[in-house]
Design a protein around this motif. Structure first.
Motif, PDB file in Angstrom:
ATOM      1  N   LEU A   1       7.813   5.143  13.669  1.00 47.27           N
ATOM      2  CA  LEU A   1       8.467   6.298  13.037  1.00 47.27           C
ATOM      3  C   LEU A   1       9.667   5.922  12.176  1.00 47.27           C
ATOM      4  O   LEU A   1      10.090   6.708  11.336  1.00 47.27           O
ATOM      5  CB  LEU A   1       8.896   7.294  14.117  1.00 47.27           C
ATOM      6  N   ILE A   2      10.238   4.746  12.393  1.00 48.93           N
ATOM      7  CA  ILE A   2      11.443   4.342  11.658  1.00 48.93           C
ATOM      8  C   ILE A   2      11.046   3.884  10.255  1.00 48.93           C
ATOM      9  O   ILE A   2      10.191   3.015  10.097  1.00 48.93           O
ATOM     10  CB  ILE A   2      12.187   3.227  12.404  1.00 48.93           C
ATOM     11  N   PRO A   3      11.677   4.445   9.238  1.00 49.69           N
ATOM     12  CA  PRO A   3      11.363   4.035   7.862  1.00 49.69           C
ATOM     13  C   PRO A   3      11.705   2.561   7.627  1.00 49.69           C
ATOM     14  O   PRO A   3      12.765   2.088   8.054  1.00 49.69           O
ATOM     15  CB  PRO A   3      12.265   4.922   6.997  1.00 49.69           C
TER      16      PRO A   3
ATOM     17  N   GLY B   1       0.984  -0.210  11.297  1.00 44.15           N
ATOM     18  CA  GLY B   1       2.131  -1.084  11.075  1.00 44.15           C
ATOM     19  C   GLY B   1       2.089  -1.813   9.754  1.00 44.15           C
ATOM     20  O   GLY B   1       2.954  -2.622   9.454  1.00 44.15           O
ATOM     21  N   ASN B   2       1.080  -1.527   8.939  1.00 43.99           N
ATOM     22  CA  ASN B   2       0.879  -2.179   7.641  1.00 43.99           C
ATOM     23  C   ASN B   2       0.763  -3.694   7.801  1.00 43.99           C
ATOM     24  O   ASN B   2       1.209  -4.458   6.960  1.00 43.99           O
ATOM     25  CB  ASN B   2       1.975  -1.807   6.641  1.00 43.99           C
ATOM     26  N   VAL B   3       0.174  -4.113   8.927  1.00 41.98           N
ATOM     27  CA  VAL B   3      -0.072  -5.525   9.175  1.00 41.98           C
ATOM     28  C   VAL B   3      -1.330  -5.949   8.433  1.00 41.98           C
ATOM     29  O   VAL B   3      -1.394  -7.036   7.877  1.00 41.98           O
ATOM     30  CB  VAL B   3      -0.212  -5.798  10.692  1.00 41.98           C
ATOM     31  N   ILE B   4      -2.329  -5.062   8.440  1.00 37.09           N
ATOM     32  CA  ILE B   4      -3.570  -5.307   7.712  1.00 37.09           C
ATOM     33  C   ILE B   4      -3.903  -4.056   6.901  1.00 37.09           C
ATOM     34  O   ILE B   4      -3.376  -2.976   7.171  1.00 37.09           O
ATOM     35  CB  ILE B   4      -4.753  -5.641   8.657  1.00 37.09           C
ATOM     36  N   ASN B   5      -4.780  -4.229   5.945  1.00 38.81           N
ATOM     37  CA  ASN B   5      -5.263  -3.092   5.158  1.00 38.81           C
ATOM     38  C   ASN B   5      -6.769  -2.970   5.247  1.00 38.81           C
ATOM     39  O   ASN B   5      -7.353  -2.090   4.629  1.00 38.81           O
ATOM     40  CB  ASN B   5      -4.855  -3.236   3.691  1.00 38.81           C
ATOM     41  N   TRP B   6      -7.415  -3.850   5.989  1.00 42.06           N
ATOM     42  CA  TRP B   6      -8.863  -3.850   6.098  1.00 42.06           C
ATOM     43  C   TRP B   6      -9.333  -2.587   6.767  1.00 42.06           C
ATOM     44  O   TRP B   6      -8.755  -2.177   7.757  1.00 42.06           O
ATOM     45  CB  TRP B   6      -9.317  -5.081   6.907  1.00 42.06           C
TER      46      TRP B   6
ATOM     47  N   VAL C   1       0.864  -1.171   0.000  1.00 38.13           N
ATOM     48  CA  VAL C   1       0.000   0.000   0.000  1.00 38.13           C
ATOM     49  C   VAL C   1       0.901   1.221   0.000  1.00 38.13           C
ATOM     50  O   VAL C   1       1.796   1.328   0.830  1.00 38.13           O
ATOM     51  CB  VAL C   1      -0.889   0.029   1.264  1.00 38.13           C
ATOM     52  N   SER C   2       0.671   2.107  -0.952  1.00 31.76           N
ATOM     53  CA  SER C   2       1.446   3.336  -0.909  1.00 31.76           C
ATOM     54  C   SER C   2       0.876   4.163   0.230  1.00 31.76           C
ATOM     55  O   SER C   2      -0.332   4.201   0.450  1.00 31.76           O
ATOM     56  CB  SER C   2       1.356   4.080  -2.236  1.00 31.76           C
ATOM     57  N   GLU C   3       1.752   4.793   0.977  1.00 31.61           N
ATOM     58  CA  GLU C   3       1.307   5.548   2.138  1.00 31.61           C
ATOM     59  C   GLU C   3       0.784   6.907   1.697  1.00 31.61           C
ATOM     60  O   GLU C   3       1.541   7.760   1.268  1.00 31.61           O
ATOM     61  CB  GLU C   3       2.434   5.692   3.156  1.00 31.61           C
TER      62      GLU C   3
ATOM     63  N   PHE D   1      -0.454  10.629   8.213  1.00 36.03           N
ATOM     64  CA  PHE D   1      -0.899  11.471   9.326  1.00 36.03           C
ATOM     65  C   PHE D   1      -1.370  10.616  10.499  1.00 36.03           C
ATOM     66  O   PHE D   1      -0.988  10.839  11.643  1.00 36.03           O
ATOM     67  CB  PHE D   1      -2.020  12.414   8.868  1.00 36.03           C
ATOM     68  N   PHE D   2      -2.217   9.615  10.228  1.00 35.30           N
ATOM     69  CA  PHE D   2      -2.754   8.787  11.308  1.00 35.30           C
ATOM     70  C   PHE D   2      -1.691   7.872  11.920  1.00 35.30           C
ATOM     71  O   PHE D   2      -1.744   7.575  13.117  1.00 35.30           O
ATOM     72  CB  PHE D   2      -3.988   8.016  10.843  1.00 35.30           C
TER      73      PHE D   2
END
Length: 151
Positions: free
Chosen positions: A71-73, A137-142, A10-12, A18-19
């Protein structure tokens, strides 16, 4: 070493970023409060929690670590946001009994009790915090879906 799974790429977006940053700030502030002013947190900690002072201190450390992890890329430390998202979601799940204890037993903090106008939304929002950590954390996208290129 086993490779950690990733949610679908998912592109941020600006909104998502922000969230994620807002959640990191919330947990950073909460972590600092747990360490610097543990009294209110100790008051709502259920009696069955062993070593409550140490647990409150460690929850503060966990919140700060999770906030930093968000916060860490990922290019700097792969999977760090993923791990932070899972950690913060588990943290939010594990502290739910303290929030229930606070509400059900009407525990005063600083000499003041809170009404159900506070406790009701607070208890209902806890699952949102869990979901928010997993999204951040990009663990889910739901319930968000990657846009399909199909017509």
């Amino acid at each position: 070493m086993a490779k950690l799974p990733e949610a679908s790429p998912v592109s941020e977006t600006i909104t998502r970023r922000f969230f994620r940053l807002l959640l990191a700030v919330v947990y950073l502030v909460a972590g600092i409060l747990h360490i610097r002013s543990p009294g209110g947190f100790l008051a709502i900690t259920p009696d069955w929690v062993p070593f409550p002072e140490q647990v409150i201190f460690l929850t503060g450390v966990a919140e700060i670590a999770g906030a930093i992890g968000l916060l860490i890329p990922p290019k700097l430390i792969p999977h760090i946001r993923y791990a932070a998202g899972i950690g913060l979601a588990l943290y939010a799940f594990c502290v739910y009994p303290a929030n229930i204890n606070h509400a059900v037993n009407n525990i005063a903090i600083g000499g003041e009790t809170a009404s159900w106008a506070y406790h009701g939304p607070r208890l209902l929002f806890q699952p949102v915090f869990i979901w928010w950590a997993l999204i951040a954390g990009n663990v889910i996208n739901w319930p968000f879906r990657a846009k399909s290129s199909a017509p």
